[in-house]
Design a protein around this motif. Structure first.
Motif, short mmCIF file in Angstrom:
data_model
loop_
_atom_site.label_atom_id
_atom_site.label_comp_id
_atom_site.label_asym_id
_atom_site.label_seq_id
_atom_site.Cartn_x
_atom_site.Cartn_y
_atom_site.Cartn_z
N VAL A 106 -2.56 55.89 149.90
CA VAL A 106 -1.66 56.72 150.70
C VAL A 106 -0.37 56.95 149.93
N LEU A 107 0.17 55.92 149.33
CA LEU A 107 1.41 56.03 148.57
C LEU A 107 1.25 57.01 147.41
N GLU A 108 0.16 56.89 146.68
CA GLU A 108 -0.11 57.80 145.57
C GLU A 108 -0.26 59.24 146.07
N PHE A 109 -0.98 59.44 147.16
CA PHE A 109 -1.15 60.76 147.75
C PHE A 109 0.21 61.35 148.13
N ALA A 110 1.04 60.56 148.81
CA ALA A 110 2.34 61.04 149.27
C ALA A 110 3.24 61.43 148.09
N GLN A 111 3.24 60.63 147.05
CA GLN A 111 4.07 60.94 145.89
C GLN A 111 3.64 62.23 145.20
N LYS A 112 2.34 62.49 145.18
CA LYS A 112 1.83 63.70 144.53
C LYS A 112 1.96 64.95 145.40
N LYS A 113 1.72 64.82 146.69
CA LYS A 113 1.57 65.98 147.56
C LYS A 113 2.74 66.30 148.47
N SER A 114 3.56 65.32 148.82
CA SER A 114 4.61 65.57 149.80
C SER A 114 5.90 66.02 149.15
N LYS A 115 6.40 67.14 149.63
CA LYS A 115 7.67 67.67 149.12
C LYS A 115 8.85 66.86 149.64
N SER A 116 8.64 66.08 150.72
CA SER A 116 9.73 65.31 151.32
C SER A 116 9.54 63.80 151.10
N PHE A 117 8.79 63.42 150.07
CA PHE A 117 8.51 62.00 149.90
C PHE A 117 9.76 61.16 149.67
N HIS A 118 10.70 61.64 148.86
CA HIS A 118 11.84 60.81 148.47
C HIS A 118 12.95 60.75 149.51
N ASN A 119 12.97 61.69 150.45
CA ASN A 119 13.94 61.60 151.54
C ASN A 119 13.31 62.23 152.77
N GLY A 120 13.25 61.49 153.81
CA GLY A 120 12.62 62.00 155.02
C GLY A 120 11.73 60.97 155.65
N PRO A 121 10.74 61.42 156.42
CA PRO A 121 9.93 60.48 157.20
C PRO A 121 9.09 59.52 156.37
N TRP A 122 8.76 59.88 155.14
CA TRP A 122 8.01 58.93 154.31
C TRP A 122 8.85 57.68 154.03
N GLN A 123 10.15 57.84 154.00
CA GLN A 123 11.03 56.69 153.77
C GLN A 123 11.41 55.98 155.07
N SER A 124 11.58 56.74 156.15
CA SER A 124 12.02 56.14 157.41
C SER A 124 10.88 55.66 158.30
N ASP A 125 9.67 56.23 158.15
CA ASP A 125 8.56 55.85 159.03
C ASP A 125 7.23 55.98 158.27
N PHE A 126 7.09 55.16 157.24
CA PHE A 126 5.93 55.25 156.34
C PHE A 126 4.61 55.11 157.09
N ASP A 127 4.50 54.15 158.01
CA ASP A 127 3.23 53.92 158.71
C ASP A 127 2.80 55.15 159.51
#
Length: 164
Positions: free
Chosen positions: A70-91
């Motif tokens: 999931v972490l690898e997918f998010a880093q490759k595909k999400s435009k908001s990975f570094h700031n936004g819900p991936w950081q505040s609510d990863f699960d």
């Protein structure tokens, strides 16, 4: 999830975290199986995520991803990975990711698939039909970048005109 239910085909959708001390087994193949028994206490850190759906006619499907996947997918595909819900609510984002991947195989309408694809885009306008709004996601065209870098200093890269 609401769109999947509105399709009229889906009876049940679930997405869960699997912790280190939970009992968790799954098998793929001709007879896929999924079993998750959460530990009663001291569950440990999250190691996996999964989503499962059932249709009203008895069909089902599931997807399982490790936390690292999931972490690898998010880093490759999400435009908001570094700031936004991936950081505040990863699960929650991880469960959304595994859920969307599992629903790719669900027998649901084209409108649903279009709406899921729209979820991955950037839009400036808000409308009742967001899939009709233009995608403003920035992409980098490597060929265009390399050609701009090779333009001589006396050429305007936007117009191609020779500067005096």
């Amino acid at each position: 999830m609401d769109l999947a239910y509105r399709s009229g085909e889906i009876k049940d959708i679930q997405a869960h975290e699997v912790h280190e001390n939970d009992e968790f087994e799954y098998e793929l193949g001709l007879e896929p199986k999924l079993k998750h028994i959460p530990a009663m206490s001291n569950r440990g850190p999250v190691t996996m995520y999964y989503a499962v759906w059932h249709t009203k006619t008895g069909g089902y499907g599931f997807e399982v991803m490790s936390k690292d996947d999931v972490l690898e997918f998010a880093q490759k595909k999400s435009k908001s990975f570094h700031n936004g819900p991936w950081q505040s609510d990863f699960d929650a984002m991880a469960k959304k990711t595994v859920l969307k991947r599992s629903l790719k195989y669900a027998p649901i309408a084209t409108d649903f698939v279009k709406a899921v694809a729209t979820d991955e885009t950037v839009k400036s306008n808000i409308s009742a039909s967001m899939e009709d709004e233009p995608d403003e996601t920035l992409t980098i065209d490597a060929e265009a970048v390399s050609s701009v870098e090779s333009v001589p200093q006396n050429i305007d890269p936007e117009t191609g005109e020779v500067k005096e």
